[in-house]
Design an enzyme around this catalytic site. Structure first.
Site, PDB file in Angstrom:
ATOM      1  N   ARG A   1       0.842  -1.202   0.000  1.00  0.00           N
ATOM      2  CA  ARG A   1       0.000   0.000   0.000  1.00  0.00           C
ATOM      3  C   ARG A   1       0.872   1.245   0.000  1.00  0.00           C
ATOM      4  NH1 ARG A   1      -3.313  -3.648   2.509  1.00  0.00           N
ATOM      5  NH2 ARG A   1      -5.101  -4.084   1.158  1.00  0.00           N
TER       6      ARG A   1
ATOM      7  N   ASP B   1      -0.238  -6.441  -3.601  1.00  0.00           N
ATOM      8  CA  ASP B   1      -1.653  -6.172  -3.328  1.00  0.00           C
ATOM      9  C   ASP B   1      -2.239  -5.418  -4.514  1.00  0.00           C
ATOM     10  OD1 ASP B   1      -4.206  -5.628  -1.915  1.00  0.00           O
ATOM     11  OD2 ASP B   1      -3.068  -6.274  -0.158  1.00  0.00           O
TER      12      ASP B   1
ATOM     13  N   HIS C   1      -6.917  -9.537  -4.012  1.00  0.00           N
ATOM     14  CA  HIS C   1      -5.889  -8.510  -3.769  1.00  0.00           C
ATOM     15  C   HIS C   1      -4.828  -8.587  -4.869  1.00  0.00           C
ATOM     16  CE1 HIS C   1      -7.275  -6.681  -0.090  1.00  0.00           C
ATOM     17  NE2 HIS C   1      -7.521  -7.859   0.449  1.00  0.00           N
TER      18      HIS C   1
ATOM     19  N   GLU D   1      -9.974 -11.857   1.720  1.00  0.00           N
ATOM     20  CA  GLU D   1     -10.894 -10.901   1.096  1.00  0.00           C
ATOM     21  C   GLU D   1     -11.005 -11.062  -0.420  1.00  0.00           C
ATOM     22  OE1 GLU D   1     -10.716  -7.178   4.161  1.00  0.00           O
ATOM     23  OE2 GLU D   1      -9.167  -7.196   2.632  1.00  0.00           O
TER      24      GLU D   1
HETATM   25  C1  TNX Z   1      -7.776  -6.409   6.025  1.00  0.00           C
HETATM   26  S1  TNX Z   1      -6.026  -8.579   7.220  1.00  0.00           S
HETATM   27  C2  TNX Z   1      -6.848  -6.902   5.123  1.00  0.00           C
HETATM   28  C3  TNX Z   1      -5.861  -5.977   4.543  1.00  0.00           C
HETATM   29  C4  TNX Z   1      -6.075  -4.576   5.015  1.00  0.00           C
HETATM   30  C5  TNX Z   1      -6.399  -4.557   6.485  1.00  0.00           C
HETATM   31  C6  TNX Z   1      -6.516  -3.174   7.030  1.00  0.00           C
HETATM   32  C7  TNX Z   1      -6.158  -9.046   5.827  1.00  0.00           C
HETATM   33  C8  TNX Z   1      -5.732 -10.397   5.656  1.00  0.00           C
HETATM   34  N1  TNX Z   1      -6.665  -8.229   4.870  1.00  0.00           N
HETATM   35  O1  TNX Z   1      -5.915  -6.058   3.142  1.00  0.00           O
HETATM   36  O2  TNX Z   1      -4.931  -3.839   4.763  1.00  0.00           O
HETATM   37  O3  TNX Z   1      -7.600  -5.244   6.686  1.00  0.00           O
HETATM   38  O4  TNX Z   1      -6.603  -3.148   8.424  1.00  0.00           O
END
Ligand code: TNX
Length: 783
Positions: A185, A214, A281, A344
């Site tokens: 990021r 990402d 991602h 995610e």
């Molecule tokens: C969730 S934790 C995500 C990240 C984000 C984060 C921000 C995780 C495995 N995935 O992509 O940066 O929350 O707090």
């Protein structure tokens, strides 16, 4: 959805309580500096037995290491380096034992029960470290470096240093003591990563998980796929300012730099664990090689934080790509564990693609979650065939656990508990507690971050061993890890502020025996560590110690009375607060705060916090008690409108590397409440407004963004009295984004009224456009 800062009301309440829990009674720092005080070690050692007498070490003393033992020599050099930089004492490293005040040596029968342990004996004649392995020897040297830099007070760190005789036997509670750094990021320069490694090693942390890829950037040179860094490492920052497009933001590590970093970390017993995130991602991959994606369409490298829709395809070219990337990753990173993400991954693209659906059916998989498990397991098998082990975030459990997976649990601890019960190894890194992008206090001067407050005390209280597990299952808990996600950490300064001193609390939780944990004792040992940070140029946050000013009875009572009673405190409840009322910066000779202060308006308070030894624990903070200040609310003092939450504190520009203004926002509703505004005599309200980029991937939650009807093209600021549903008391049109600067004042004329009333402030700007925010709100009375 984690990526976006939405929280349930209960979670917010729990977090608010967390802060209260953090504030345990005030005790002077010297209270436990009595005889049985533990040594100035963080993390605290497993066993300490006091001895007889004192060891005195002067400049020029020798640290001896066995002839030809390069690793022992390196540990000794690190020890000497720390002591020189922190205390100005020069020690010499030599081979052989002759005339040595300090010795470091591997010893097959060193009295330590397990790997990474060491024994450190201090007698009046010298200090001797023995260990069975190189890591243990290194940790013994790091402990000795702390014993030799015990002073917190400036000026006391001169001349020879003395250590009480003692015997320390020490070993870790968990084998995995980790930190994760998100370099995707916001790119982190190599030197900053090395500085993090230095501190991890000094704290006996041993795994640095690098989140290398990402949606917003691919940060690792892959020889076979040059576009990944030519295209995928750069993004065009979103802009809401009139004028030319901003310069690309980005960066990446060359393979040579990575080899250098891996070796640098290995010498300090830190393993770098690479993460290549998949199947989601992955937008930076699709921006570089669109054919690897599901649709074949090339997106730009993402600028939106949160969850973006781009997934890897599930056909052979995808796996060829992934395997080729992993070949280079494995060649660069000797780590047994390779992280493949799995978090995610919004399944929309897989659902919408007939080819993906056909493949899913041909494989006999029941749904897209099962497809994800199959996908991840295929990658896991590839790693296993090369002698490596796969780690994934807990989402990879959703379609059944991939047989070769170690699970990193971030959505609470359920993933870890489930996986351990199924005989898989697990690592605990639950949000929000171990998420260092969560802010550490509610102070106005905190930078950007998530508004789930995670205090130093919260991290200290965290136990990585889930109580639900049986002794048998507990063997699967490798340890824990704190994660530094950098959406809102634009510069190395931001990372440093987020990490220190919370790293100290983390290290003690992961290294020291559970029954040795002692929050007050930790606070007693912390000033020496803060002094080390100061000498080493580590700009640690003072959030836990900085003075908070509380006007008793609230600002309105003070406005009405023309006098105020102000209480001073700090989050951790430690140290001595000293203050002035004449505008000058306090010193260690300033008046000591004992009880709430009675002041006549206008007044100015300056206060800072000292340890008992006179060390500065928190920089000065200023508090203005003027009618104007008492009628002003900063962004962080405003509340979310009913049914909403302020999830994030965001910067003016997503990629600005300088410290700048920040704004508490609710991405789902541009609406704030100034509670109980005292309106007697007030005629105008001025908002310090800001126009921000709306760069958030909200996925399915996008439909929940509330829009308020506008009457002019750019929308307005509408002020309602007595809640948000009442009629508008004032409406001020917003200036055109094409010409107005990013920050601008908005002044509303309020109808004459009296009493305390909730003011609801909402923006009606179209939700497809920029995000408007509030820096502060001030009320003014007619002259
Ligand atoms: C969730 S934790 C995500 C990240 C984000 C984060 C921000 C995780 C495995 N995935 O992509 O940066 O929350 O707090």
């Amino acid at each position: 959805m984690r990526g976006l800062g939405k929280r349930t009301a209960t979670a917010v309440l729990a977090m608010a309580l967390g802060v209260a829990v953090g504030a345990q009674g005030r005790a002077p720092l010297a209270a436990s500096a009595a005889e049985a005080a533990p040594p100035p070690l963080i993390p605290l050692a497993a066993q300490v037995t006091p001895g007889q007498g004192i060891f005195t070490l002067s400049a020029g003393a020798v640290i001896a290491v066995p002839t030809g033992d390069a690793q022992a020599r390196f540990a000794a050099t690190q020890l000497a380096d720390q002591v020189r930089r922190v205390r100005g004492l020069d020690l010499m490293v030599r081979e052989g034992r002759q005339g040595a005040a300090i010795t470091l040596a591997l010893q097959a029968d060193a009295p330590v029960p397990q790997a990474e342990g060491y024994a450190l004996e201090v007698t009046p004649g010298g200090a001797h470290v023995v260990a069975r392995d190189e890591a243990g020897l290194y940790y013994g040297a790091m402990s000795l470096a702390q014993l030799l830099t015990p002073e917190a007070a400036p000026g006391s760190d001169q001349g020879p240093v003395t250590i009480p005789a003692q015997e320390i036997r020490d070993w870790p509670r968990f084998p995995w003591r980790g930190m994760m750094l998100d370099v995707a990021r916001h790119f982190q320069p190599l030197d900053s990563v090395k500085a993090l490694v230095d501190q991890m090693a000094a704290h006996k942390l041993n795994r640095l998980h690098l989140h290398l890829t990402d949606d917003q950037g691919w940060r690792l040179e892959i020889r076979h796929y040059p576009e990944l860094t030519k295209v995928g490492a750069w993004r065009t920052p979103p802009s809401v300012v009139p004028g030319p497009v901003a310069a690309p933001y980005g960066g990446f590590y060359t393979q040579d730099q990575i080899r250098d970093l891996v070796a640098y970390a290995a010498a300090r017993h830190v393993t770098i664990v690479p993460e290549i995130d998949m199947p989601g991602h992955a937008q930076a991959v699709m921006a570089s090689y669109p054919k690897i994606g599901v649709t074949g369409v090339r997106p730009a490298v993402a600028v939106d934080w949160g969850v973006n829709p781009y997934l890897f395809n599930v056909d052979e070219p995808s796996f060829t790509f992934i395997q080729t990337v992993l070949d280079e990753v494995m060649a660069l990173f000797p780590s047994t564990y390779v992280h493949v993400g799995g978090d995610e991954a919004l399944k929309d693209e897989w659902k919408a693609s007939p080819k993906v659906q056909a493949r899913m059916r041909a494989l006999g998989l029941k749904d897209e979650n099962a497809l994800q498990t199959w996908f991840i397991e295929r990658v896991g098998q590839y790693l296993a065939a090369h002698g490596r082990r796969m780690i994934g975030w807990d989402e990879i459990l959703e379609g059944g656990i991939p047989p070769t997976a170690t699970i990193m649990s971030w959505r609470g601890i359920k993933g870890a508990v489930d996986a351990a019960r199924m005989d898989h190894d697990v690592i605990l890194s639950p949000a929000p507690t171990l998420y260092l992008d969560s802010l550490q206090s509610r102070r106005d001067d905190e930078p950007a971050g998530r508004l789930a407050i995670v205090t130093l005390a919260d991290i200290y209280a965290y136990d990585a061993m889930p109580a639900e597990l049986s002794a048998e299952q507990a063997h699967h808990v490798l340890g824990g890890q704190a994660n530094v996600w950098t959406e809102y950490m634009m510069s190395p300064w931001h990372v440093t502020h987020a990490v220190y001193p919370r790293m100290d609390a983390l290290a003690e939780g992961l290294w020291s025996p559970k029954d040795k944990r002692d929050w007050r004792g930790f606070l007693d040992r912390l000033p020496a560590q803060l002094a080390r940070y100061r000498h080493l140029g580590v700009d640690a946050a003072d959030s836990a110690f900085a003075v908070d000013f509380t006007v008793e009875g609230g600002a309105n009572a003070a406005l009405a009375a023309g006098t105020a009673t102000v209480a001073l405190s700090n989050q951790a409840g430690v140290g001595t607060i000293r203050y002035t009322t004449d505008g000058s910066t306090p010193t260690s000779a300033s008046t000591r705060y004992e009880a709430p202060l009675h002041l006549t308006l206008p007044a100015t308070l300056n206060a800072m916090v000292f340890s008992e030894a006179g060390q500065v624990l928190a920089a000065p903070r200023r508090y203005e008690l003027t009618a104007e200040a008492l009628r002003t609310r900063q962004s962080g003092e405003l509340q979310a409108c009913p049914q909403g939450e302020m999830g994030l504190r965001v910067p003016l520009t997503p990629d600005a590397t300088t410290k700048g203004p920040v704004f508490n926002v609710n991405l789902f509703d541009a609406c704030w409440v100034y509670p109980k505004a005292r309106l007697d005599g007030v005629t105008t309200l001025t908002v310090n407004a800001a126009r921000l980029a709306r760069n958030y991937g909200l996925a399915h939650d996008a439909v929940k963004v509330r829009s308020h009807p506008a009457t002019t093209p750019n929308g307005e600021l509408v002020v309602h009295m007595d809640g948000c549903d009442g009629p508008a008391a004032a409406t001020v049109p917003l200036p055109s984004p094409a010409t107005a600067p990013q920050q601008f004042p908005l002044t509303a004329h309020l109808p004459a009224t009296t009493g305390e009333r909730d003011l609801c402030l909402m923006y009606t700007a179209p939700i497809q456009g920029p995000l408007y925010a509030i820096g502060s709100v001030s009320l003014r009375a007619a002259p």
